[in-house]
Structures are given as C-alpha cells and as structure tokens.
Design a protein around this motif. Sequence first.
Motif, PDB file in Angstrom:
ATOM      1  N   CYS A 129     105.359  56.380  26.429  1.00 44.08           N
ATOM      2  CA  CYS A 129     106.174  55.630  27.367  1.00 44.08           C
ATOM      3  C   CYS A 129     107.142  54.770  26.560  1.00 44.08           C
ATOM      4  O   CYS A 129     106.730  54.043  25.633  1.00 44.08           O
ATOM      5  CB  CYS A 129     105.315  54.750  28.253  1.00 44.08           C
TER       6      CYS A 129
ATOM      7  N   VAL B 238     113.713  54.488  31.595  1.00 42.08           N
ATOM      8  CA  VAL B 238     112.267  54.603  31.344  1.00 42.08           C
ATOM      9  C   VAL B 238     112.016  56.051  30.946  1.00 42.08           C
ATOM     10  O   VAL B 238     112.425  56.991  31.630  1.00 42.08           O
ATOM     11  CB  VAL B 238     111.459  54.258  32.615  1.00 42.08           C
ATOM     12  N   HIS B 239     111.374  56.181  29.820  1.00 41.31           N
ATOM     13  CA  HIS B 239     111.118  57.508  29.262  1.00 41.31           C
ATOM     14  C   HIS B 239     109.592  57.697  29.186  1.00 41.31           C
ATOM     15  O   HIS B 239     108.904  56.926  28.529  1.00 41.31           O
ATOM     16  CB  HIS B 239     111.757  57.592  27.876  1.00 41.31           C
ATOM     17  N   ILE B 240     109.114  58.750  29.872  1.00 36.26           N
ATOM     18  CA  ILE B 240     107.669  59.019  29.882  1.00 36.26           C
ATOM     19  C   ILE B 240     107.448  60.474  29.493  1.00 36.26           C
ATOM     20  O   ILE B 240     108.200  61.358  29.921  1.00 36.26           O
ATOM     21  CB  ILE B 240     107.076  58.759  31.290  1.00 36.26           C
TER      22      ILE B 240
ATOM     23  N   VAL C 195     114.012  58.320  33.489  1.00 34.43           N
ATOM     24  CA  VAL C 195     114.549  57.798  34.749  1.00 34.43           C
ATOM     25  C   VAL C 195     115.367  56.555  34.441  1.00 34.43           C
ATOM     26  O   VAL C 195     114.894  55.659  33.729  1.00 34.43           O
ATOM     27  CB  VAL C 195     113.404  57.431  35.713  1.00 34.43           C
TER      28      VAL C 195
ATOM     29  N   LEU D  26     106.435  56.336  37.610  1.00 35.57           N
ATOM     30  CA  LEU D  26     107.796  56.040  37.158  1.00 35.57           C
ATOM     31  C   LEU D  26     108.471  55.052  38.086  1.00 35.57           C
ATOM     32  O   LEU D  26     109.151  54.121  37.637  1.00 35.57           O
ATOM     33  CB  LEU D  26     108.604  57.337  37.091  1.00 35.57           C
TER      34      LEU D  26
END
Lengths: 306, 607
Positions: B86, B142-144, B112, B51
């Motif tokens: 992602c 950011v999406h994981i 995040v 991340l």
Amino acid sequence: MRRLVRLLVTIVLFLVPLCAEASERVRILAVFSTEMSAYREAWSGFQSHLLDKGVPVNASKYVLKADDATVPYSEMPGEGPDILVAFGSRAAKLAAGRAKDIPVISCGIVNPQEVSGSDRTGVSMEIPLETKLLGIKKMLGGAKRIGLLYSPETRTTYRELSRKCDERGFSLVAREVSSNAELSTALDEIAGKIDCFVMISDTRIYSAVSVKHLFRRSFEDGFPVVGLSSVYTRAGALFSFDCDYEELGRQAARIALRILAGEKPGDIPVSGPRRTRLSINLLAAERMGIHVPPWVLKEASEVFGR
Amino acid sequence: MRAGLHTKLNILSVGWMGIVFFLLLFLSVYFTSQSARELNSELDERIAVLLNGLVTSSEFPILAGDRETLSRLAEGAAAQKDVVFCCIEDAHGIPIVKHGREDESATRAFIVPVVTTHHGRGEEEGLMLGAPEGIKEEIGRVHIAISLSGLRQKVSSVRNTAAVVSLVILLLVSLAGSLLLKTTLSDPISTLVRGTERIAGGDFEHRVRVGRNDEIGALAASFNTMTEKLSRTLVSKQYVDNIIESMIDSLIVTDLEGRIQTVNRATLDLLGYSQSELAGKSVASLFQEDQLGGLDIDELKSGPGISNAEKAYLSKDGRSIPVLFSASVIREEDTIRGIVCVAQDSTESKRAKEALQAANEELASAVGKLEEANRELKDLVYIASHDLREPLRKISSFGRLLSDSLGARLSADENENLYFMVDGADRMTKMIEGLLTYSRVSRDESPFEAVDLNQLVEQLRGIDLSGLIEDAGATVDVPDPLPRVMAHPAQLSRLMQNLIANGIKYCREGVSPRVLVRAERISCDRIRVEVEDNGIGIKEEHTESIFVMFKRLHPRNRYQGTGIGLAVCKKVVEKHGGHIGVESVVGGGSKFWFTISAANDPALVLQ
C-alpha cells in the motif's frame, strides 16, 4: 360596413386598457447564480412583497449556467428589465456590467463589499457577527474564548469579529491559514485554548473534507462549533444561524420599491438579513456536555438529534 | 461377429457415461469459471471498499500533510487480507508513505486518485448553504497491490471440489444407469432368451417370469401365451402324429403330382417298404394296375373326393392287397397343398364278405326250405284241423243221438260213458277250432289298417260279449278314450275279446267282475293297451306259461275253456310286432297288457 366599423372600435376600446395595463407593469428579471431553495424562497418573498404593495410585476427568472459569461438579457421580453435582482454573488458579478442602465439588486450575497457601489445595492445573507456572539452567550454562557480560522480573503471579517469580541468581552483566538491544508495544524494550535469555534464563510479554509475534520476535532477536543447554516448544524455544529430567505427577498423588494420611487441604487446601503433562524444539534451538545436551556430550544427553528 | 445385447448395452452405457462425463466436465468448467469470477468479483469488491475507505480517509491527511495519519492508514491497508503493498502518493506521484512489498509476483495493482473538492472564490453562498462543491482537484493517489495466490488457491479448491463431485456423480449415474439398464432391459431380455432356448430345446412347460407391468412384461406375457399355444399345437400335432402312426389304415400324403411325401407305419407294414424307399415315389406305382392314373386333381378339387373305392395295392414282394381306397385334396384356406390317401386293407373283409355271402346264400336256402316246411306245416295243421273236425262232429252228434235214443235203456255207467265220449269229442272239436284259429292267425297275410279301439271295444261290449257280460253281471269300462292302432281288425277283435272274456270269466266268488280297458302311448308309434280285471289273479310262476298253447291253470269243472285263448292272443300280438304280458296279484285281479303300433293320429295320453 357600419357594423364592421362598430366592431373594430369595440375591439380597440377593449384592448387599449389591457395594453395600458401591460405597459404599467414593472419588468423584473431574477438571475439565480445556481438553482437553490434559498434563492427560490427569497424570490418568492420578493414577488409577494411587491404584490402586497400592489405593484404589478412582469417577472421572469433565469438560472445561470456554468459557462454563462454574462446575464442574457434577451431572456426578458420587450425592452429589458426595469430591475435586475441577482441572487448570489456570481449573478451579482455578472449583472454588474449592466448596472448603469439597469438597477441591480443583489440578494443573498455573502460579501457585500463585492457588490457595493454607487449603482448597486442589495441584501446580504451573511449572518451578523453580533448575532453569532449573542448566540454564543445564550448557548454557552461561560464561554469566553472563541476560536477562529481565517484566510487572507477573510481578514476583514477577522478584524471585525475581533473588534466585536472585544466589545462584548470575548477573547478571540484566531489563526490565519492559507488553505484548508493548514486547518489541522492550526486547530492543533488553538484547540486547547478555546471554548468554542466560529466558522466564517471562507472557501479557502472550508471544504467538505476540512469541515469533516473540524467537526471530528470538535468532538475529540471538546470545543463546540458555531456553523455557517443549518446544514452545518446537522453535520455536527452545536448551533448555526440561517437567514429567513423569504424575508430576505422582501427586503430586496423594499429596495426595489425605493429604486422604482426614484432612489439611486448606490444610495441605498447593502443591508443584512433582518430575520434569522436558529438551528441546534442536541447530540453535539450532549456529547460535549453542554446543557441547552429550554428557552433557547424554544427559539430554535430546527433542532437536530432529539 | 454378432454383438450380444449385453455388449450393446455396455456400449450404450459407455456412450451414456461419455455424454454424462462431458456434461459434467462442462458444468465443472462452467461452475469453476463462475466461482472464479465470483471470487474475483468478491475480491474486487473488497478491495474497492478498502480503496474507497482509504481514499476517503487519506484525503484530509494528504491535504494537511499528516504523514503520521497516512502511515497508519497505509499500514492498516497493507495488513488487510491479500493486500501485500500500500502506498499513498502526493499529487506529483511521489510516495508519501508506503508499506509492504511492491515487487511480489502474482499480484494485481490498484491505483486510485485522491480527489478533493471545494468551492471556488465567489461561491461563499454555496459554502454556506451546503451546495455541492464544484472544484475537483487531485491531491494524491492510493496505490494498492493484492496477492492473487489466495484467489488462485480458492479457485483451485473449487475446481478440485467440482472435479471430485463430478466424478462421484459420474460414478453414481453410471452405476445407476447400468443397474437400471440391467434390471429394466438386460435381465428381462436374457430371461426371455433363456426361455426361448429352453422351449427350442423342447421344454414347452417352461414359462417366463418377468414380473413387469410394461412392454417387457407384455412381451413376456405374449411369449408365454405363444408358448402355451405352441405347446397345445405340438401336443395336438404329437397327438395327431400318434393317431396317424396308430392308425390301422394306410395313410399316404403326396404332393400335387402324386409324389409320396409322408406315410404312416401302417403303410410301411402293409406294403413292406421302408420310409426312404417310399419317399418321392409316385403313389400310382403302389397300385396293382394304373388305377390312380385317372386321378383328376381338378375333379378332386371340385368334387367330394374318392371314398371307399375298391382298389388293390401292390406290395414290395408283389402281392396284391385289396384295399378300400379314399383320397381327397389337402386344403389350406383356398390353396390345395397336396393329396391325402387312406387305404383300408380289405383282404379279411373281402374274405369275410365272401364267406358271409356264402353263408347268406346257405341261409337263404335254409330259410326257403324252412318257409316251405312252415307253409306245409301250416297247411297240414289247417287241413288236419279242418278235416279232423268233421269226424269229431259226427262222433259228437251221433253220440248225442245215441244218448237220446238209448238213454233210457242204458245203465247209469253206460250213459256216463256215452256222455264222456260226446264231451270228449266236443272238447276235441273246440281244441281243433282253437288250433284253426291259431293257424289262421299265422296264415293271414292281409295288410293292417287303422282300427278304432273305442269302436272295437264297444262292439265287443254290445254284441260279441253282451251275453257273457249280462250273465256274469259284469261291467266293461273304458275310462278314457282309446287311440287308433294299426292292426288286422279281426285279429285285434279276437285278441280283445279273449282278454275281456278272461277278465269276466276268471272272477272271484261273490264279486261282480269289472274289466277296465285302457291305452297309453309309450313312444311316437307304439301304444300299450291294458285290460285289467278284479278277478282271481295269477301266481307269479305262471305268468309266462299261461301263454303256452293249451295251458290251463284251473280244472274245467271250475272254469270252462280250451287253454288256447292266451296263446292266440300272444300270436296275434306277435303278428302285430308287439309284446304281451301280465301283471297279477293272487286274489287281487290281473292286468293283461300288450303293445301295438299306433295309427298316424295325434297321440292322446290316456293315463
């Protein structure tokens, strides 16, 4: 009783010269925009020059806090400073409100126009464009095309650079951007058309991330960057110029002396740094296939990547 | 039901296994949870690094609107292990690029923000000098999403491994524990138990072999020692039982009230009862009369008991059996446990005693008669000897008178005949004198007294035998001082005189007679006196007969004498309770010896 009177007289006579001496000192208040070593060096130079000139100084220093809206003159004991030296633009702007009754000398500012006026004067830390162009000539003898990005806030600098490039036979390839978001696109446009790139002090364009991108593009596309200071040289610029901050302080001290001699601050034009220091990044030079002449290396105050 | 040692040990083992099991279970759970935490932490760390890199890398592309770069970044992130989705979003949360499947189950999502920093207006100096940027601005996110199936698989694998390892450890510990218990406790104790059973069965020679150097070994050693002592005790007891059963005398053991508890075979045989008939019976009932009624326990306790009292048992068939009865209390430390009675059948001894008594009476009567006869004989001998001398003296004196008065008128044969008559009468007289002397020895009942042999020999040498010694040119020596002896002085003098005189008389031709008198103590109260000469010696076959009355080994024309001297010596020695003998070598002299009581003087060893 006689003895007591004699003692009192002696004490008074001893103290009077001290008080007289104290009352002759120049009260100087230094206001720092932030705590930076450059400002400290300049302040040291300022005090040293006055001391060299035999001017007794009663100096004090204040570093602005993030939420300070004005310069707290109460920090200065007595009636307030005779002269206020503002280090940095923020201090200069906050001190401007009291410029009429307290002379303000701005030291270490970048945009002199922000502090120019009849009641203000100062010393800029902006490296003269001529100096940068001269450096390009020395370092990159064959470079003719200079790249530049500017924003609406730095149009003036663009125009000035453009004029100086014309005077010196350089070709300025410039693009106006409104923010650092456009930096990549702008670089795409000019990267293949320039021999080198000059950075100017523009907070709209340059931030840590955009500067990183700039240097990455610099290496990828093979155009050296002239940085804003040795910090940028270390980060990847081919070379940069820094002020001699102590000398900058001395320059401000000379202005102070002139003010103390009776000149009006507004009559004293804002000057630029008299002395600059060169820093070179040999790794960047090597990566881009640039040979830095030895005599140029000798002139450099700092060399990175030996 | 009593639980055996094996059962208890097995229970203990099971309990121990249970404890170990729970301990291992706890450790497994702890280990598994620790591993799960570590795996989780590792995953989180890896994703955090991913991340971080993604956020850093996507900052400028987001700023610059570089979808291509962002797409590459998202694709690269989605290709990472465990990452299933992602997505990079702008500041408004609108996805700019995305890769992977968002809806996958068993996932964990991380979002995040992407924050950019820059200097604000008026901070050009900070920009120039590289000061930290004060303005932060979120420009995107950011999406994981990561799949947890891998993590769960790993955790499951760890759990399974922990379980298997725990099981193996449990089995090993259980086996080891059981083996250890068996070898260190169960087996040795079983060996001891079997040993006790064998010994209880009578095999006292059996010894336990444990071969350990700990408390079990010490127990086995003590057990063996106890068995040894028990064996000895039983052997002793058996030995004693055998002795009791082998006793000829009757042995009865009663309690303190006199009730019979134990009897031996001799008792049963003597009285004709059986063991069961006598058990519990009062011992007093065995006596012909109430002879035990007066048996006082207190007297027995304090006194020495009854010893060889003449009592009489009453047999089953009513016979009176005389016994010598003894009884005493049986003490065990300071406690009286019972009474032991020993009775010796004195029937035969009584008869023998009575017979002996009768015989003694007869003997006494015979002895009296013999003594009377002896006294009469002695008197007869004395009287006869004494009375016979008178006529013989007359025959000798008148014969001499006749020889003197008629010697010139008689022929040579007549003179010779007259000489023979006188000589015969003289010899007869001497023989009678010898008999008298012999008889006196027997008759003399005067008490003994201490006699100094030195003085006696000196007297003989100086007075009684001086003439003989001088005429023979003999010497009588006493090399060492002689002791004092208990004797009749006159008889001892006669004895010594005869022996010394014989030593002088029976000398070798041309050799001066030499007689040595010695004495030595042969016991605390006996003296051996020796009279040794250098005379003609005596043949071996005559060393006994020379002490017979009137026994002569040589003719009178060679050596004078009646032949009664040594008989008298023997009589004297026997009168003094001693013995007499001779050691002799023909032509080498003789050593006459006799033994006699010493006087109460400190002994002097003379040889």
